[in-house]
Enzyme design. Structure first.
Site, short mmCIF file in Angstrom:
data_model
loop_
_atom_site.label_atom_id
_atom_site.label_comp_id
_atom_site.label_asym_id
_atom_site.label_seq_id
_atom_site.Cartn_x
_atom_site.Cartn_y
_atom_site.Cartn_z
N HIS A 92 0.76 -1.20 -0.10
CA HIS A 92 -0.07 -0.10 -0.01
C HIS A 92 0.90 1.27 -0.06
O HIS A 92 2.02 1.26 0.90
CB HIS A 92 -1.01 0.02 1.28
CG HIS A 92 -1.96 -0.96 1.06
ND1 HIS A 92 -3.28 -0.76 1.99
CD2 HIS A 92 -2.39 -1.91 0.46
CE1 HIS A 92 -4.14 -1.71 1.72
NE2 HIS A 92 -3.66 -2.37 0.50
N TYR A 144 -8.91 5.46 8.00
CA TYR A 144 -9.15 5.92 9.33
C TYR A 144 -9.78 6.94 9.50
O TYR A 144 -9.80 8.07 8.89
CB TYR A 144 -7.55 6.19 10.02
CG TYR A 144 -6.40 5.34 10.27
CD1 TYR A 144 -5.82 4.75 9.21
CD2 TYR A 144 -6.24 4.92 11.46
CE1 TYR A 144 -4.93 3.85 9.36
CE2 TYR A 144 -5.14 3.98 11.67
CZ TYR A 144 -4.72 3.21 10.52
OH TYR A 144 -3.53 2.40 10.85
N PRO A 185 -3.06 0.20 19.24
CA PRO A 185 -2.97 -0.19 17.71
C PRO A 185 -2.98 0.57 16.69
O PRO A 185 -2.90 0.46 15.59
CB PRO A 185 -3.99 -1.57 17.54
CG PRO A 185 -4.87 -1.52 18.67
CD PRO A 185 -4.31 -0.72 19.84
N LYS A 235 1.88 -0.21 15.14
CA LYS A 235 3.24 -0.28 15.71
C LYS A 235 3.49 -1.34 16.34
O LYS A 235 4.63 -1.74 16.47
CB LYS A 235 3.65 1.01 16.49
CG LYS A 235 3.74 2.36 15.54
CD LYS A 235 4.55 2.15 14.67
CE LYS A 235 4.63 3.26 13.36
NZ LYS A 235 5.09 2.64 12.41
N TYR A 239 4.36 6.58 10.38
CA TYR A 239 3.63 5.49 10.06
C TYR A 239 4.23 4.34 9.44
O TYR A 239 4.41 3.07 9.51
CB TYR A 239 2.10 5.83 9.51
CG TYR A 239 1.32 4.76 9.18
CD1 TYR A 239 1.39 3.71 8.37
CD2 TYR A 239 0.00 4.89 10.08
CE1 TYR A 239 0.21 3.01 8.22
CE2 TYR A 239 -0.94 3.78 9.97
CZ TYR A 239 -0.63 2.67 9.08
OH TYR A 239 -1.72 1.85 8.99
P1 FAS Z 1 2.96 -11.78 21.70
O1 FAS Z 1 2.30 -11.71 22.96
O2 FAS Z 1 2.83 -12.12 20.34
O3 FAS Z 1 4.12 -13.31 22.19
C1 FAS Z 1 4.30 -13.51 23.55
C2 FAS Z 1 4.24 -15.15 23.42
O4 FAS Z 1 4.57 -15.55 24.94
C3 FAS Z 1 2.69 -15.58 23.43
O5 FAS Z 1 2.67 -16.65 22.53
C4 FAS Z 1 2.45 -16.04 25.03
O6 FAS Z 1 1.58 -17.23 24.88
C5 FAS Z 1 3.88 -16.30 25.45
N1 FAS Z 1 3.71 -16.46 26.88
C6 FAS Z 1 3.20 -15.57 27.84
N2 FAS Z 1 3.51 -16.10 28.96
C7 FAS Z 1 4.30 -17.04 29.05
C8 FAS Z 1 4.84 -17.86 29.93
N3 FAS Z 1 4.70 -17.92 31.17
N4 FAS Z 1 5.48 -19.00 29.58
C9 FAS Z 1 5.86 -19.18 28.25
N5 FAS Z 1 5.47 -18.68 27.28
C10 FAS Z 1 4.76 -17.26 27.54
N6 FAS Z 1 -0.40 -4.84 16.96
C11 FAS Z 1 -0.62 -4.04 15.69
O7 FAS Z 1 0.36 -3.57 15.15
N7 FAS Z 1 -1.77 -3.99 15.18
C12 FAS Z 1 -2.82 -4.45 15.74
O8 FAS Z 1 -4.07 -4.58 15.15
C13 FAS Z 1 -2.80 -5.46 16.92
N8 FAS Z 1 -3.69 -6.03 17.38
C14 FAS Z 1 -3.62 -6.62 18.51
C15 FAS Z 1 -4.67 -7.42 19.45
C16 FAS Z 1 -4.61 -8.10 20.49
C17 FAS Z 1 -5.77 -8.97 21.06
C18 FAS Z 1 -3.29 -8.09 21.05
C19 FAS Z 1 -3.09 -8.58 22.41
C20 FAS Z 1 -2.32 -7.38 20.50
C21 FAS Z 1 -2.66 -6.92 19.29
N9 FAS Z 1 -1.27 -6.15 18.32
C22 FAS Z 1 -1.45 -5.52 17.36
C23 FAS Z 1 0.05 -6.39 19.04
C24 FAS Z 1 0.52 -7.28 18.79
O9 FAS Z 1 0.81 -7.50 17.49
C25 FAS Z 1 2.12 -7.44 19.26
O10 FAS Z 1 2.72 -6.25 19.19
C26 FAS Z 1 2.70 -8.68 19.10
O11 FAS Z 1 1.96 -10.21 19.25
C27 FAS Z 1 4.09 -8.78 19.64
O12 FAS Z 1 4.77 -9.81 19.61
P2 FAS Z 1 5.41 -10.62 20.63
O13 FAS Z 1 6.29 -9.60 21.54
O14 FAS Z 1 6.32 -11.87 20.23
O15 FAS Z 1 4.40 -10.88 21.95
C1 PHB Z 2 -5.45 -4.46 11.12
O1 PHB Z 2 -5.39 -4.54 9.96
O2 PHB Z 2 -5.32 -5.23 11.85
C2 PHB Z 2 -4.62 -2.97 11.81
C3 PHB Z 2 -4.42 -2.09 10.70
C4 PHB Z 2 -3.94 -0.91 11.15
C5 PHB Z 2 -4.01 -0.71 12.39
C6 PHB Z 2 -4.25 -1.41 13.45
C7 PHB Z 2 -4.80 -2.84 13.04
O3 PHB Z 2 -3.61 0.69 12.83
#
Ligand code: FAS
Ligand code: PHB
Length: 399
Positions: free
Chosen positions: A80, A209, A302, A306, A392
């Site tokens: 994009h 947005y 989100p 980032k 961004y």
């Molecule tokens: P993660 O949380 O992905 O991974 C951490 C891992 O550690 C998990 O698999 C967990 O099970 C494991 N863990 C935890 N405790 C443990 C323990 N005691 N023992 C062993 N393992 C353990 N970011 C965006 O940019 N856009 C979005 O739209 C967006 N939506 C999101 C929606 C939700 C519901 C959440 C929670 C996050 C969202 N994020 C979004 C942010 C997300 O993408 C994170 O930035 C990304 O997953 C970060 O990756 P990790 O640091 O690997 O953490």
């Molecule tokens: C998504 O596609 O999940 C998304 C895209 C942009 C954002 C947040 C989430 O800022």
């Protein structure tokens, strides 16, 4: 990696968490001959199935390409040029490529995770899934270790030279930095996102947005046949309390259905969830032989897309630092890791806060005038548009 008769393991780097940060780190370390063991509390299927981020910055794509992890992204991802910013009766496109020379890619975190798991499995990476009672020990010595109960309930210990907490916002690594050493900053926003996945082609070519008096809305996507959309809702909202019809009606209103002939096409909703909005930063991102990366150290709302990109940026800095430390006995990058990573963490934390407070209504009429003024400025001033685009589309790793 060695295993004793008691089942204890010894490796060079013990990684807690098999999300994008942990799996990418194990890949980058292995590519430089540094072995690791990963422990994960959930199942492989659960981790791969979590619906999360959707946008990859240029820096993230470049790193995945250089690591040999971007073949499917190149085939199935969608590049994009920018985004649309909208408010009632106005919609303006910001072209990041014109403004900064950088684009972004639509490629879901679930896909990134699948690519990482495929690569690590092919490489024979040891990942212990469905562990429990994970605990960190002796992180301020040169023989740190991680204990856990494996999926059969057997007590295990991984002794390593370095432990990396990639265990997200609820893992144990954060607390392994002593109280007197760690500093934390936290902000909870007075609203959440109701997110849906829908089996319907996107009604837009690039993300929208939208600011609206009823609340923020966003039209994103996962592919040419799957749309991802979000609505601002009050904190504590139960996703199931919103009917599909109510969701599509609210999205149509807030996204400007009918404005200048634009139509929002509804379709079958296949997933609904509510995501709270929070900013969190913990410093330092290193204590002794413990390093933190990704959500373990920071959380952003989100709105700025980032979260995942910041986790990748941390790992892009940490992997070479650990290779130098463990393979060349050169601690310079490792000693600089926390300060270097936190520069980008705070930049992305500010940008995510700025996008969030500019686009989400709080009910305060004064705030609403400030928000609309910001939106008019960012979409009419080259300086304003470039500032948003630069943040961004992503700053170079090591910014
Ligand atoms: P993660 O949380 O992905 O991974 C951490 C891992 O550690 C998990 O698999 C967990 O099970 C494991 N863990 C935890 N405790 C443990 C323990 N005691 N023992 C062993 N393992 C353990 N970011 C965006 O940019 N856009 C979005 O739209 C967006 N939506 C999101 C929606 C939700 C519901 C959440 C929670 C996050 C969202 N994020 C979004 C942010 C997300 O993408 C994170 O930035 C990304 O997953 C970060 O990756 P990790 O640091 O690997 O953490
Ligand atoms: C998504 O596609 O999940 C998304 C895209 C942009 C954002 C947040 C989430 O800022």
């Amino acid at each position: 990696m060695t295993t004793s008769a008691t089942g204890d393991l010894r490796t060079r780097v013990a990684i807690i968490g098999a999300g994008p940060a942990g799996m990418l780190l194990s890949h980058l370390l292995a590519s430089e001959g540094v072995e690791s063991v990963v422990v994960e509390s959930r199942s492989q299927e659960y981790v791969a199935g979590r619906i999360r981020a959707g946008i990859l910055e240029q820096s993230t794509v470049d790193l995945l390409r250089s690591a040999g992890l971007a073949d499917r992204l190149a085939r199935e991802g969608h590049e994009h040029r920018g985004i649309y910013l909208q408010w009632p009766h106005e919609r303006h496109h910001l072209d990041f490529v014109d403004l900064t020379g950088r684009s972004v890619w639509v490629y879901g975190q679930t896909e990134v995770q699948k690519d990482l798991v495929a690569a690590r499995t092919a490489a024979g990476q040891q990942v212990h899934y469905e562990v429990s009672d994970t605990a960190l020990h002796d992180v301020d010595t040169d023989h740190p270790s991680v204990t856990f109960a494996d999926s059969d309930g057997r007590p295990r210990r991984v002794t390593a030279e370095v432990v990396v907490g990639c265990d997200g916002s609820f893992g144990p690594s954060r607390a392994a930095v002593p109280d007197g050493v760690r500093s934390t900053w936290e902000k909870t926003y007075p609203y959440s996102w109701l997110g849906i996945l829908a089996d319907v082609p996107p009604s837009t070519d690039e993300l929208i947005y939208a600011w609206h008096p009823d609340g923020f809305a966003m039209h994103s996507m996962r592919s040419s046949t799957v749309s991802r959309l979000y609505l601002q809702v009050p904190n504590g909202t139960d996703a199931q309390s919103w009917s599909d019809d109510r969701i599509w009606e609210s999205l149509a209103t807030r996204l400007g259905h009918g404005q200048d002939g634009w139509q929002l096409t509804p379709g079958p909703i296949t997933e609904k969830s509510v995501l709270p909005m929070r900013s969190y930063v913990q410093t330092p991102m290193r204590h002794g032989r413990l390093f933190l990366a990704g959500d373990a150290a920071h959380i952003v709302p989100p709105t700025g897309a980032k979260g995942l990109n910041l986790a990748v940026a941390d790992v892009g800095l940490l992997a070479p630092a650990l290779v130098d430390l463990l393979s060349k006995d050169d601690a310079r990058l490792a000693d600089a890791y926390s300060a270097t990573a936190l520069r980008r963490v705070w930049r992305c934390t500010h940008f995510s806060w700025w996008m969030t407070t500019m686009l989400h209504t709080s009910g305060d009429p004064f705030d609403e005038q400030l928000q609309l003024s910001q939106l008019r400025w960012v979409t009419s001033s080259a300086a304003g548009a470039t500032g948003l685009a630069e943040n961004y589309a992503g700053l170079p790793i090591g910014f």
